[in-house]
Design a protein around this motif. Structure first.
Motif, short mmCIF file in Angstrom:
data_model
loop_
_atom_site.label_atom_id
_atom_site.label_comp_id
_atom_site.label_asym_id
_atom_site.label_seq_id
_atom_site.Cartn_x
_atom_site.Cartn_y
_atom_site.Cartn_z
N GLY A 80 -8.56 -5.46 -5.05
CA GLY A 80 -8.02 -4.14 -4.73
C GLY A 80 -6.53 -4.16 -4.46
N PRO A 81 -6.03 -5.07 -3.62
CA PRO A 81 -4.58 -5.12 -3.39
C PRO A 81 -3.77 -5.40 -4.66
N LYS A 82 -4.27 -6.29 -5.54
CA LYS A 82 -3.54 -6.58 -6.78
C LYS A 82 -3.52 -5.36 -7.70
N ALA A 83 -4.66 -4.68 -7.82
CA ALA A 83 -4.73 -3.49 -8.67
C ALA A 83 -3.83 -2.39 -8.12
N THR A 84 -3.84 -2.22 -6.80
CA THR A 84 -3.02 -1.19 -6.16
C THR A 84 -1.54 -1.49 -6.37
N LYS A 85 -1.16 -2.75 -6.18
CA LYS A 85 0.24 -3.14 -6.37
C LYS A 85 0.68 -2.91 -7.81
N GLU A 112 -6.03 -8.61 6.27
CA GLU A 112 -6.54 -7.85 5.13
C GLU A 112 -5.96 -6.43 5.11
N ILE A 113 -5.91 -5.79 6.26
CA ILE A 113 -5.38 -4.43 6.33
C ILE A 113 -3.89 -4.44 5.96
N ASN A 114 -3.14 -5.39 6.48
CA ASN A 114 -1.71 -5.47 6.16
C ASN A 114 -1.48 -5.77 4.68
N THR A 115 -2.31 -6.65 4.11
CA THR A 115 -2.20 -6.96 2.68
C THR A 115 -2.45 -5.71 1.84
N PHE A 116 -3.50 -4.98 2.21
CA PHE A 116 -3.82 -3.75 1.49
C PHE A 116 -2.71 -2.71 1.66
N ARG A 117 -2.25 -2.55 2.89
CA ARG A 117 -1.20 -1.55 3.15
C ARG A 117 0.09 -1.89 2.40
N SER A 118 0.47 -3.17 2.38
CA SER A 118 1.71 -3.55 1.70
C SER A 118 1.61 -3.42 0.18
N SER A 119 0.38 -3.33 -0.34
CA SER A 119 0.21 -3.16 -1.79
C SER A 119 0.38 -1.71 -2.22
N GLY A 120 0.35 -0.79 -1.26
CA GLY A 120 0.54 0.62 -1.59
C GLY A 120 -0.59 1.54 -1.19
N VAL A 121 -1.61 1.00 -0.53
CA VAL A 121 -2.73 1.83 -0.08
C VAL A 121 -2.22 2.84 0.95
N ARG A 122 -2.69 4.07 0.85
CA ARG A 122 -2.19 5.15 1.72
C ARG A 122 -3.05 5.39 2.96
N ASP A 123 -4.34 5.01 2.91
CA ASP A 123 -5.27 5.29 4.00
C ASP A 123 -6.45 4.33 3.84
N PHE A 124 -7.37 4.36 4.80
CA PHE A 124 -8.50 3.44 4.77
C PHE A 124 -9.81 4.16 5.03
N LEU A 125 -10.84 3.65 4.38
CA LEU A 125 -12.21 4.12 4.57
C LEU A 125 -13.04 2.88 4.86
N ARG A 126 -13.58 2.81 6.05
CA ARG A 126 -14.33 1.62 6.48
C ARG A 126 -15.75 1.60 5.94
#
Length: 144
Positions: A80-85, A112-126
């Motif tokens: 997910g982080p790679k695709a988002t980036k 994990e949250i920081n990795t996702f956020r730094s890739s461009g994710v705008r929000d989270f769904l747990r």
């Protein structure tokens, strides 16, 4: 006279939300919730397939793009982080901005949250996702 209501289902036949998750059960749960809320959706089983679908939709003449992407963190072939980036970089200079990408993860650790956020994710769904949490995300990020 009351406000005019916008019917999500009748405005266009294209999917509005892309669900990206390698686990079938997660895709089924999210699909059922979206269907119950009146949204159309498409699915992808990994980040690579998601990238292909987003590019194809952004280049099509119909509806031009998804309104929201729900992206799992850990998947085979492309995470997910790679695709988002990748998507964030590809569409950062375009005329049509990238639709919001929502991280979908069971991880609650900072890395994990920081990795996702730094890739461009705008929000989270747990995970496991709750219908009320999904509705809040949709209300926050999808403009009607």
């Amino acid at each position: 006279m009351g406000p005019l209501l916008f019917n999500r289902v009748d405005s266009c036949n294209c999917p509005q939300v892309l669900i990206v998750d390698d686990e079938e059960l997660n895709r089924v749960v999210l699909s059922n919730m979206l269907k119950n809320l009146g949204y159309r959706f498409d699915t992808a089983i990994n980040g690579h397939q998601a990238v292909e679908k987003v590019i194809e939709r952004n280049e099509s003449n119909c509806c031009s793009r998804y309104q929201l992407i729900i992206m799992d963190y850990q998947m085979p072939e492309m995470s997910g982080p790679k695709a988002t980036k990748f998507l964030t970089a590809k569409f950062s200079s375009g005329l049509l901005p990238l639709q919001p990408i929502i991280g979908h993860t069971a991880y609650d650790g900072g890395f994990e949250i920081n990795t996702f956020r730094s890739s461009g994710v705008r929000d989270f769904l747990r995970k496991p996702v709750q219908a009320d949490d999904l509705k809040q995300i949709l209300d926050r990020w999808i403009c009607e």
